[in-house]
Design an enzyme around this catalytic site. Structure first.
Site, mmCIF file in Angstrom:
data_model
loop_
_atom_site.group_PDB
_atom_site.id
_atom_site.type_symbol
_atom_site.label_atom_id
_atom_site.label_comp_id
_atom_site.label_asym_id
_atom_site.label_seq_id
_atom_site.Cartn_x
_atom_site.Cartn_y
_atom_site.Cartn_z
ATOM 1 N N TYR A 32 0.824 -1.210 0.000
ATOM 2 C CA TYR A 32 0.000 0.000 0.000
ATOM 3 C C TYR A 32 0.851 1.249 0.000
ATOM 4 C CZ TYR A 32 0.685 0.976 5.043
ATOM 5 O OH TYR A 32 1.211 1.285 6.273
ATOM 6 N N ARG A 51 8.432 4.371 -4.237
ATOM 7 C CA ARG A 51 8.381 3.400 -3.128
ATOM 8 C C ARG A 51 7.361 2.303 -3.425
ATOM 9 N NH1 ARG A 51 7.256 5.596 2.772
ATOM 10 N NH2 ARG A 51 5.185 5.872 1.864
ATOM 11 N N ARG A 99 -7.574 -20.605 -2.347
ATOM 12 C CA ARG A 99 -6.571 -20.402 -1.299
ATOM 13 C C ARG A 99 -5.460 -21.447 -1.333
ATOM 14 N NH1 ARG A 99 -4.942 -21.871 3.727
ATOM 15 N NH2 ARG A 99 -4.035 -20.197 4.973
ATOM 16 N N HIS A 101 -0.884 -21.139 -0.590
ATOM 17 C CA HIS A 101 0.123 -20.126 -0.274
ATOM 18 C C HIS A 101 0.891 -19.627 -1.500
ATOM 19 C CE1 HIS A 101 -0.860 -21.474 3.706
ATOM 20 N NE2 HIS A 101 -0.059 -20.575 4.243
ATOM 21 N N LYS A 146 6.330 -1.773 2.016
ATOM 22 C CA LYS A 146 5.131 -1.192 2.638
ATOM 23 C C LYS A 146 3.988 -2.202 2.479
ATOM 24 C CE LYS A 146 3.004 3.360 3.328
ATOM 25 N NZ LYS A 146 3.111 3.416 4.773
ATOM 26 N N GLU A 178 12.178 2.340 14.260
ATOM 27 C CA GLU A 178 11.208 3.389 13.911
ATOM 28 C C GLU A 178 10.018 3.277 14.848
ATOM 29 O OE1 GLU A 178 9.507 2.734 9.976
ATOM 30 O OE2 GLU A 178 9.614 0.573 10.234
ATOM 31 N N LEU A 202 10.817 1.276 7.374
ATOM 32 C CA LEU A 202 10.214 1.780 6.143
ATOM 33 C C LEU A 202 10.934 3.068 5.738
ATOM 34 C CD1 LEU A 202 7.648 1.220 4.279
ATOM 35 C CD2 LEU A 202 6.764 3.267 5.366
HETATM 36 N N1 PDD Z 1 2.528 4.963 7.690
HETATM 37 N N2 PDD Z 1 7.221 3.712 9.191
HETATM 38 C C1 PDD Z 1 6.058 3.015 9.220
HETATM 39 C C2 PDD Z 1 6.057 1.639 9.787
HETATM 40 C C3 PDD Z 1 4.884 3.592 8.696
HETATM 41 O O1 PDD Z 1 3.740 2.889 8.701
HETATM 42 C C4 PDD Z 1 4.930 4.927 8.180
HETATM 43 C C5 PDD Z 1 3.733 5.617 7.625
HETATM 44 C C6 PDD Z 1 6.161 5.598 8.187
HETATM 45 C C7 PDD Z 1 6.309 6.996 7.633
HETATM 46 O O2 PDD Z 1 6.366 6.984 6.221
HETATM 47 P P1 PDD Z 1 5.866 8.238 5.348
HETATM 48 O O3 PDD Z 1 6.602 9.431 5.857
HETATM 49 O O4 PDD Z 1 6.244 7.893 3.957
HETATM 50 O O5 PDD Z 1 4.379 8.353 5.575
HETATM 51 C C8 PDD Z 1 7.282 4.953 8.690
HETATM 52 C C9 PDD Z 1 1.350 5.442 7.025
HETATM 53 C C10 PDD Z 1 1.082 6.890 7.113
HETATM 54 C C11 PDD Z 1 0.164 4.550 7.402
HETATM 55 O O6 PDD Z 1 0.384 3.364 7.525
HETATM 56 O O7 PDD Z 1 -0.959 5.055 7.520
#
Ligand code: PDD
Length: 282
Positions: A32, A51, A99, A101, A146, A178, A202
């Protein structure tokens, strides 16, 4: 909410339905993006798209659209929704199949997109900051993707809330990675530090922009490993994300961070980011 996008159509959210055999639903097999929109314009569009491209490549889903087609679809989605500032959520799953894997032989990826109002950080939060707690990072070792598979992040965020805090700061092998849904910065002896990119975090688009702004404005900053004791002794801490921008962390594990107020460098960067957004809008 205005219209969402699913299976090639803009439609009301109530009518948007996916199959229970969608691999996103069964396996979390998808990726996403969250893209902010300011003044009706996609912010850092190329960076978010890059990304997305990287995430798709990592899980071996072919990108369903090229740059131009993405731009056109997203611009339509913005028009289908109200407000100059929006937060676009888009997800691509491997599609629907019986379904099992392993990757199915032939499926068409499912693309879903929606828009929510974007408010940014409230004045109240900028004044008080938030509380955060540390926790051992329980996620997998491909956090640079992501992925829509956010169970560990959900549990980490809930852990913070259960402790009366707003964000969990994750620690792997004694090093800070993070937040549950944000990147992390600290200030140590006047220098801004953030962990280097790796498969354990991320690569945040806001993170990169904050580093860019700090450099542009001659503020001392570098990417460096941050251990738990540096975090505990930090002069300032903040977290970043596309939806919340820059959020000061003023309490860590129930202890005040320095004097317990948002720090001068945090607020300075917040102002630079607001200026940057203002220029982008005009
Ligand atoms: N999440 N790290 C993680 C695990 C995140 O889920 C996010 C953002 C970030 C920051 O990334 P960015 O600056 O590109 O938004 C770092 C989004 C906003 C979400 O899951 O809603």
């Amino acid at each position: 909410m205005g219209n969402v996008y699913l299976e090639g159509q803009f439609q009301p959210i109530e009518s948007a339905k996916i199959s229970v055999l969608d691999r996103g639903f069964l396996f979390g097999d998808g990726v996403y993006e969250v893209i902010p929109v300011y003044g009706g314009q996609l912010f850092r569009f190329n960076e978010h798209l890059q990304r997305l491209e990287n995430s798709l490549a990592e899980i071996r889903i072919t990108n369903p659209h090229n740059h131009k087609a993405w731009y056109s679809l997203l611009t339509q989605l913005i028009a289908e929704n109200e407000g100059e500032d929006q937060s676009i959520y888009l997800q691509i799953t491997r599609g629907t199949a019986p379904r099992d894997h392993h990757f199915p032989d032939q499926t068409t990826p499912t693309l879903f997109m929606m828009s929510n109002p974007l408010t940014g950080t409230s004045a109240e939060i900028l004044k008080t900051g938030i509380a955060a707690v540390t926790e051992i990072d329980s996620r997998w070792s491909r956090c640079n993707i992501k992925s829509i598979n956010l169970l560990a992040n959900v549990l980490h965020r809930q852990h913070a809330l259960d402790q009366g805090a707003k964000e969990s700061i994750l620690i792997r092998d004694s090093l800070v990675t993070e937040g549950a849904a944000s990147n992390l910065f600290i200030v140590q002896h006047g220098t801004i530090l953030t962990p280097p990119k790796s498969n354990y975090l991320l690569p945040g688009v806001t993170r990169d922009l904050v580093l860019e702004l700090a450099q542009q404005h001659g503020m001392a900053c570098r990417e460096a490993e941050i251990n738990e004791s540096s975090l505990q002794q930090a002069d300032e801490i903040w977290v970043t994300s596309s939806t919340k921008e820059i959020v000061p962390v003023t309490t860590l594990n129930q202890q005040p961070v320095a004097d317990g107020k948002p720090g001068a460098i945090t607020l300075q960067l917040h102002r630079h980011l607001q200026q940057f957004k203002q220029q982008f809008r005009s």
